[in-house]
Design a protein around this motif. Structure first.
Motif, PDB file in Angstrom:
ATOM      1  N   TYR A   5       0.838  -1.201   0.000  1.00  0.00           N
ATOM      2  CA  TYR A   5       0.000   0.000   0.000  1.00  0.00           C
ATOM      3  C   TYR A   5       0.873   1.251   0.000  1.00  0.00           C
ATOM      4  CZ  TYR A   5      -3.388   3.513   1.554  1.00  0.00           C
ATOM      5  OH  TYR A   5      -4.169   4.642   1.652  1.00  0.00           O
ATOM      6  N   GLU A   6       1.864   1.289   0.863  1.00  0.00           N
ATOM      7  CA  GLU A   6       2.704   2.481   0.989  1.00  0.00           C
ATOM      8  C   GLU A   6       3.590   2.704  -0.223  1.00  0.00           C
ATOM      9  OE1 GLU A   6       4.642   2.190   4.778  1.00  0.00           O
ATOM     10  OE2 GLU A   6       2.825   2.786   5.870  1.00  0.00           O
ATOM     11  N   ALA A   7       3.754   1.675  -1.042  1.00  0.00           N
ATOM     12  CA  ALA A   7       4.498   1.845  -2.295  1.00  0.00           C
ATOM     13  C   ALA A   7       3.692   2.653  -3.301  1.00  0.00           C
ATOM     14  CB  ALA A   7       4.842   0.479  -2.892  1.00  0.00           C
ATOM     15  N   HIS A   8       2.370   2.750  -3.088  1.00  0.00           N
ATOM     16  CA  HIS A   8       1.503   3.462  -4.033  1.00  0.00           C
ATOM     17  C   HIS A   8       0.795   4.672  -3.423  1.00  0.00           C
ATOM     18  CE1 HIS A   8       1.781  -0.648  -5.794  1.00  0.00           C
ATOM     19  NE2 HIS A   8       1.821   0.022  -6.932  1.00  0.00           N
ATOM     20  N   HIS A   9       0.706   4.717  -2.086  1.00  0.00           N
ATOM     21  CA  HIS A   9      -0.024   5.802  -1.432  1.00  0.00           C
ATOM     22  C   HIS A   9       0.778   6.374  -0.268  1.00  0.00           C
ATOM     23  CE1 HIS A   9      -3.631   4.893  -3.742  1.00  0.00           C
ATOM     24  NE2 HIS A   9      -3.484   3.614  -3.420  1.00  0.00           N
ATOM     25  N   GLY A  10       0.673   7.681  -0.107  1.00  0.00           N
ATOM     26  CA  GLY A  10       1.406   8.340   0.954  1.00  0.00           C
ATOM     27  C   GLY A  10       0.580   8.668   2.173  1.00  0.00           C
ATOM     28  N   SER A  11      -0.711   8.413   2.134  1.00  0.00           N
ATOM     29  CA  SER A  11      -1.580   8.696   3.276  1.00  0.00           C
ATOM     30  C   SER A  11      -2.602   7.576   3.412  1.00  0.00           C
ATOM     31  CB  SER A  11      -2.289  10.040   3.102  1.00  0.00           C
ATOM     32  OG  SER A  11      -3.143  10.008   1.964  1.00  0.00           O
ATOM     33  N   TYR A  12      -3.361   7.654   4.521  1.00  0.00           N
ATOM     34  CA  TYR A  12      -4.312   6.588   4.816  1.00  0.00           C
ATOM     35  C   TYR A  12      -5.738   7.123   4.940  1.00  0.00           C
ATOM     36  CZ  TYR A  12      -0.805   2.968   5.583  1.00  0.00           C
ATOM     37  OH  TYR A  12       0.189   2.036   5.405  1.00  0.00           O
ATOM     38  N   THR A  13      -6.180   7.840   3.929  1.00  0.00           N
ATOM     39  CA  THR A  13      -7.576   8.260   3.944  1.00  0.00           C
ATOM     40  C   THR A  13      -8.463   7.043   3.711  1.00  0.00           C
ATOM     41  OG1 THR A  13      -7.683   8.679   1.567  1.00  0.00           O
ATOM     42  CG2 THR A  13      -6.935  10.501   2.978  1.00  0.00           C
TER      43      THR A  13
END
Length: 314
Positions: A58-66
């Motif tokens: 997930y963090e490889a593609h997104h920088g936040s956790y909305t």
């Protein structure tokens, strides 16, 4: 039964269970995030992603956790091979591989559910529709399990399907307990600690155990009782004790049908002995994390032994 057919049934129901578990996590995450401020809500979605075992991806593609990012990643994102949409596609693929040994009703439950959910997830899932999508996924699981229970012969196919379900369910419960427990209670000194009742309720909701727990213990959210319930209470069909008891019965049935036991039966006996002798006091003496790590390792070893005993790749 051919090994590849057995493999198809085993993994058909592993993927089905995995998709249902993801839906439960999303549902629980939604309930918690709606009652929290933005920072706490993001922490809750981070917990959901981590519990699913997909944090690094997930963090490889997104920088936040909305919430929107998190649930779309888990449900449908194309760059996530472990998305629910992908897993339900695998359920259908494996059902097709085992088409000659499953009933028409079971195939129809899988195929119709897949078409409905695939269409629903062909576009981003918004705040107003995520609840409906999660409900649809859980209904697909209920329909499929119902069709299997009501129409399949209690032969090899049934036992491979149940074994896949219980292997996956046990893995999911142990992961939820390990990650969620340590988010709530970083210390093993659980006695007298101040716990967030809402979060403990969230753990139970993540495994569809809130009503069953209340029936047994009343409304008191107590960490010790919740751990005992989810690990040792073999009346609850999502406890670790129930999963391995059911798995043992299905592996014994397979051994009887094949006229011999394999490594999976031996590993199952060893797991049985450990769980039968365990009490909640001993569990905390061992350390919950240590127990869950060992349980997960044994569970994975049993799954591998099943594949080797019955030549899944032959």
């Amino acid at each position: 039964m051919l090994g590849r057919t057995a493999n198809g049934l085993f993994w058909m129901f592993r993927y089905l269970e995995r998709s249902e578990n993801a839906a439960r996590l999303i549902d629980a995450g939604l309930r918690m995030s709606l009652t929290r401020d933005e920072e706490a809500a993001e922490a809750e979605w981070r917990s959901v992603i981590e519990t699913s075992g997909q944090r690094a991806q997930y963090e490889a593609h997104h920088g936040s956790y909305t919430g929107v990012q998190a649930w779309n990643y888990l449900l449908r994102e194309k760059n996530n091979p472990a998305s629910v949409r992908s897993m339900l596609g695998q359920v259908r693929t494996n059902a097709r591989l085992a088409r000659n040994v499953i009933s028409d009703e079971l195939w129809e439950a899988v195929n119709e559910s897949w078409m409905q959910i695939d269409e629903q997830m062909s576009r981003p899932v918004g705040q107003n529709s995520v609840g409906d999508v999660v409900a649809m996924i859980r209904l697909a699981g209920t329909r499929t399990h119902g069709a299997m229970a009501g129409t399949l012969l209690r032969d090899e196919g049934f036992h491979f399907a149940r074994a896949g379900t219980m292997i996956e369910r046990a893995d999911s419960i142990s992961r939820i307990l390990d990650i969620k427990y340590y988010l709530l209670l970083p210390s093993l000194s659980y006695v007298g600690s101040s716990l967030d009742t809402g979060q403990w309720d969230n753990i139970l909701r993540s495994v569809s155990g809130d009503r069953a727990y209340t029936s047994v213990y009343g409304g008191q959210m107590d960490s010790r009782k919740i751990i005992e319930f989810l690990v040792l209470d073999d009346r609850f069909p999502r406890s670790l004790a129930f999963c391995h008891s059911d798995l043992r019965q299905n592996l014994a049935a397979l051994a009887l049908l094949h006229g011999k036991e394999g490594a999976s039966n031996e590993l199952m006996r060893e797991s049985d002995i450990r769980l039968t002798d365990l009490t909640v006091d001993k569990l905390f003496e061992i350390g919950l994390h240590q127990f869950l790590v060992e349980f997960s390792s044994t569970n994975a070893a049993i799954a591998q032994a099943i594949a080797e005993d019955y030549r899944f790749l032959a």
